[in-house]
Structure formats: structure tokens, C-alpha cells
Design a protein around this motif. Sequence first.
Motif, mmCIF file in Angstrom:
data_model
loop_
_atom_site.group_PDB
_atom_site.id
_atom_site.type_symbol
_atom_site.label_atom_id
_atom_site.label_comp_id
_atom_site.label_asym_id
_atom_site.label_seq_id
_atom_site.Cartn_x
_atom_site.Cartn_y
_atom_site.Cartn_z
ATOM 1 N N GLY A 9 63.628 71.685 62.671
ATOM 2 C CA GLY A 9 63.821 70.627 63.650
ATOM 3 C C GLY A 9 62.565 69.814 63.828
ATOM 4 N N LEU A 10 62.592 68.993 64.878
ATOM 5 C CA LEU A 10 61.459 68.139 65.223
ATOM 6 C C LEU A 10 60.750 68.739 66.427
ATOM 7 C CD1 LEU A 10 59.834 65.472 65.048
ATOM 8 C CD2 LEU A 10 61.615 64.448 66.505
ATOM 9 N N VAL A 11 59.450 68.903 66.315
ATOM 10 C CA VAL A 11 58.677 69.494 67.407
ATOM 11 C C VAL A 11 57.326 68.802 67.483
ATOM 12 C CG1 VAL A 11 57.702 71.310 65.918
ATOM 13 C CG2 VAL A 11 57.930 71.707 68.383
ATOM 14 N N GLN A 12 56.760 68.763 68.665
ATOM 15 C CA GLN A 12 55.436 68.183 68.832
ATOM 16 C C GLN A 12 54.360 69.169 68.377
ATOM 17 O OE1 GLN A 12 55.203 66.963 72.960
ATOM 18 N NE2 GLN A 12 55.840 64.881 72.423
ATOM 19 N N ALA A 13 53.222 68.625 68.013
ATOM 20 C CA ALA A 13 52.085 69.468 67.637
ATOM 21 C C ALA A 13 51.789 70.467 68.756
ATOM 22 C CB ALA A 13 50.871 68.607 67.347
ATOM 23 N N GLY A 14 51.539 71.701 68.358
ATOM 24 C CA GLY A 14 51.304 72.759 69.326
ATOM 25 C C GLY A 14 52.548 73.526 69.704
ATOM 26 N N GLY A 15 53.703 73.011 69.300
ATOM 27 C CA GLY A 15 54.963 73.661 69.626
ATOM 28 C C GLY A 15 55.318 74.781 68.673
ATOM 29 N N VAL A 32 62.195 91.632 48.301
ATOM 30 C CA VAL A 32 61.110 90.905 48.950
ATOM 31 C C VAL A 32 61.686 89.547 49.331
ATOM 32 C CG1 VAL A 32 58.872 89.775 48.669
ATOM 33 C CG2 VAL A 32 59.246 92.075 47.719
ATOM 34 N N VAL A 33 61.484 89.157 50.569
ATOM 35 C CA VAL A 33 61.978 87.868 51.057
ATOM 36 C C VAL A 33 60.774 87.001 51.414
ATOM 37 C CG1 VAL A 33 63.417 86.674 52.731
ATOM 38 C CG2 VAL A 33 64.041 88.975 51.962
ATOM 39 N N GLY A 34 60.750 85.819 50.873
ATOM 40 C CA GLY A 34 59.614 84.933 51.102
ATOM 41 C C GLY A 34 60.022 83.608 51.698
ATOM 42 N N TRP A 35 59.071 82.960 52.304
ATOM 43 C CA TRP A 35 59.234 81.583 52.780
ATOM 44 C C TRP A 35 58.259 80.703 52.017
ATOM 45 C CZ3 TRP A 35 62.959 79.667 55.850
ATOM 46 C CH2 TRP A 35 63.678 80.556 56.658
ATOM 47 N N PHE A 36 58.760 79.584 51.562
ATOM 48 C CA PHE A 36 57.956 78.574 50.892
ATOM 49 C C PHE A 36 58.205 77.244 51.580
ATOM 50 C CE2 PHE A 36 56.512 80.669 46.941
ATOM 51 C CZ PHE A 36 57.245 81.841 47.034
ATOM 52 N N ARG A 37 57.316 76.289 51.352
ATOM 53 C CA ARG A 37 57.546 74.964 51.916
ATOM 54 C C ARG A 37 57.176 73.892 50.913
ATOM 55 N NH1 ARG A 37 52.928 75.004 56.699
ATOM 56 N NH2 ARG A 37 51.078 74.792 55.357
ATOM 57 N N LEU A 38 57.893 72.778 51.026
ATOM 58 C CA LEU A 38 57.690 71.648 50.129
ATOM 59 C C LEU A 38 57.460 70.407 50.964
ATOM 60 C CD1 LEU A 38 57.715 70.490 47.264
ATOM 61 C CD2 LEU A 38 60.193 70.187 47.494
ATOM 62 N N ALA A 39 56.231 69.912 50.910
ATOM 63 C CA ALA A 39 55.878 68.689 51.629
ATOM 64 C C ALA A 39 55.900 67.517 50.649
ATOM 65 C CB ALA A 39 54.494 68.833 52.248
ATOM 66 N N PRO A 40 56.112 66.311 51.159
ATOM 67 C CA PRO A 40 56.164 65.138 50.270
ATOM 68 C C PRO A 40 54.900 65.015 49.433
ATOM 69 C CG PRO A 40 56.933 64.558 52.451
ATOM 70 C CD PRO A 40 56.396 65.954 52.555
ATOM 71 N N GLY A 41 55.085 64.843 48.137
ATOM 72 C CA GLY A 41 53.958 64.656 47.249
ATOM 73 C C GLY A 41 53.218 65.919 46.875
ATOM 74 N N SER A 84 51.934 77.185 67.321
ATOM 75 C CA SER A 84 50.787 76.277 67.177
ATOM 76 C C SER A 84 50.971 75.354 65.976
ATOM 77 C CB SER A 84 49.488 77.084 67.030
ATOM 78 O OG SER A 84 49.297 77.930 68.144
ATOM 79 N N LEU A 85 52.126 74.766 65.887
ATOM 80 C CA LEU A 85 52.441 73.933 64.733
ATOM 81 C C LEU A 85 51.578 72.683 64.683
ATOM 82 C CD1 LEU A 85 56.282 74.399 64.758
ATOM 83 C CD2 LEU A 85 54.794 74.844 62.794
ATOM 84 N N LYS A 86 51.266 72.282 63.458
ATOM 85 C CA LYS A 86 50.421 71.120 63.214
ATOM 86 C C LYS A 86 51.215 70.100 62.387
ATOM 87 C CE LYS A 86 46.476 74.262 62.712
ATOM 88 N NZ LYS A 86 45.393 74.716 61.804
ATOM 89 N N PRO A 87 50.841 68.834 62.441
ATOM 90 C CA PRO A 87 51.538 67.839 61.619
ATOM 91 C C PRO A 87 51.541 68.206 60.132
ATOM 92 C CG PRO A 87 50.217 66.740 63.278
ATOM 93 C CD PRO A 87 49.884 68.211 63.380
ATOM 94 N N GLU A 88 50.509 68.863 59.669
ATOM 95 C CA GLU A 88 50.451 69.238 58.253
ATOM 96 C C GLU A 88 51.411 70.368 57.898
ATOM 97 O OE1 GLU A 88 47.888 68.947 60.386
ATOM 98 O OE2 GLU A 88 46.330 70.476 59.990
ATOM 99 N N VAL A 121 61.378 70.887 58.693
ATOM 100 C CA VAL A 121 60.509 71.041 59.858
ATOM 101 C C VAL A 121 59.622 69.809 59.940
ATOM 102 C CG1 VAL A 121 58.595 72.352 60.851
ATOM 103 C CG2 VAL A 121 60.523 73.555 59.797
ATOM 104 N N THR A 122 59.667 69.130 61.068
ATOM 105 C CA THR A 122 58.850 67.944 61.270
ATOM 106 C C THR A 122 58.021 68.130 62.529
ATOM 107 O OG1 THR A 122 60.533 66.538 60.231
ATOM 108 C CG2 THR A 122 58.833 65.446 61.547
ATOM 109 N N VAL A 123 56.715 68.013 62.379
ATOM 110 C CA VAL A 123 55.796 68.185 63.501
ATOM 111 C C VAL A 123 55.128 66.847 63.776
ATOM 112 C CG1 VAL A 123 53.867 69.484 64.437
ATOM 113 C CG2 VAL A 123 55.401 70.560 62.773
ATOM 114 N N SER A 124 55.356 66.327 64.951
ATOM 115 C CA SER A 124 54.792 65.035 65.319
ATOM 116 C C SER A 124 53.452 65.233 66.022
ATOM 117 C CB SER A 124 55.754 64.272 66.222
ATOM 118 O OG SER A 124 55.958 64.975 67.427
ATOM 119 N N SER A 125 52.594 64.245 65.847
ATOM 120 C CA SER A 125 51.251 64.345 66.446
ATOM 121 C C SER A 125 51.222 63.728 67.832
ATOM 122 C CB SER A 125 50.233 63.635 65.551
ATOM 123 O OG SER A 125 50.609 62.295 65.355
#
Length: 125
Positions: A9-15, A32-41, A84-88, A121-125
Amino acid sequence: VQLQASGGGLVQAGGSLRLSCAASGRTFRNYVVGWFRLAPGKERDFVAAIRWNGGTTYYADSAKGRFTISRDSTKNTVYLQMNSLKPEDTAVYYCAADQRVILTSLTRVGAYDYWGQGTQVTVSS
């Protein structure tokens, strides 16, 4: 095994957000269960993993201290609690599973044969 990821979802930084990865078709036992993430670029990066038998956990440096991976055997589900989510941290998050993952390969995309569909997951600043 079929994987269903949810909870993004969408959450503010720090959320916080909690992602879920539910298995169907068979249990996660011996996986084994893993989590990966793919950011643009960027490439798909390892975030965290858990060995279902015994519950040993592994984290990328970027996740240590902020994210917690856990499992619920009654629900056959793995969770990724993200604080403590960050925009990155903005990315599509995927769960993956495999029975043959060894310690030296669990951070590698190619070590996992089974993948969920991804959750944004989208973290806004």
C-alpha cells in the motif's frame, strides 16, 4: 506450491506495513521463504528469508533493525513486518519459496523456483 502476496500500500515515511505470503497447494514445511523487492531501474534485491523448519531468519543489511520476517504455521503464511519505512523502500515486493535453497544462495533470485505475484509498496516523503 502457489504463493499469494498481499499487504502492500501507500504509507508515509516512518510508517509501517505488514506483507503476507500465503501458500496453497502444499505447506511451507521444508521450504525457505524469501522476500525480494524490485524498484524502478534496479534489479530484484533480496530483503529477508526464513527457514520454515526451525525459523532461522536472514536479512539484507537494508532491512536489519527495521523489518521482521516471521511465520504462522496455523495459517501457512509468512509475514514481513516493515517498520520505519523510507522512500527508498518503495518497490514491488515478491515472496518466493524453494526447498533446495542453501545458506550461500538464499539471497539469489535464481535459488527460488516459486514466486508470488508481487505487491506494491509506496513510501511517500
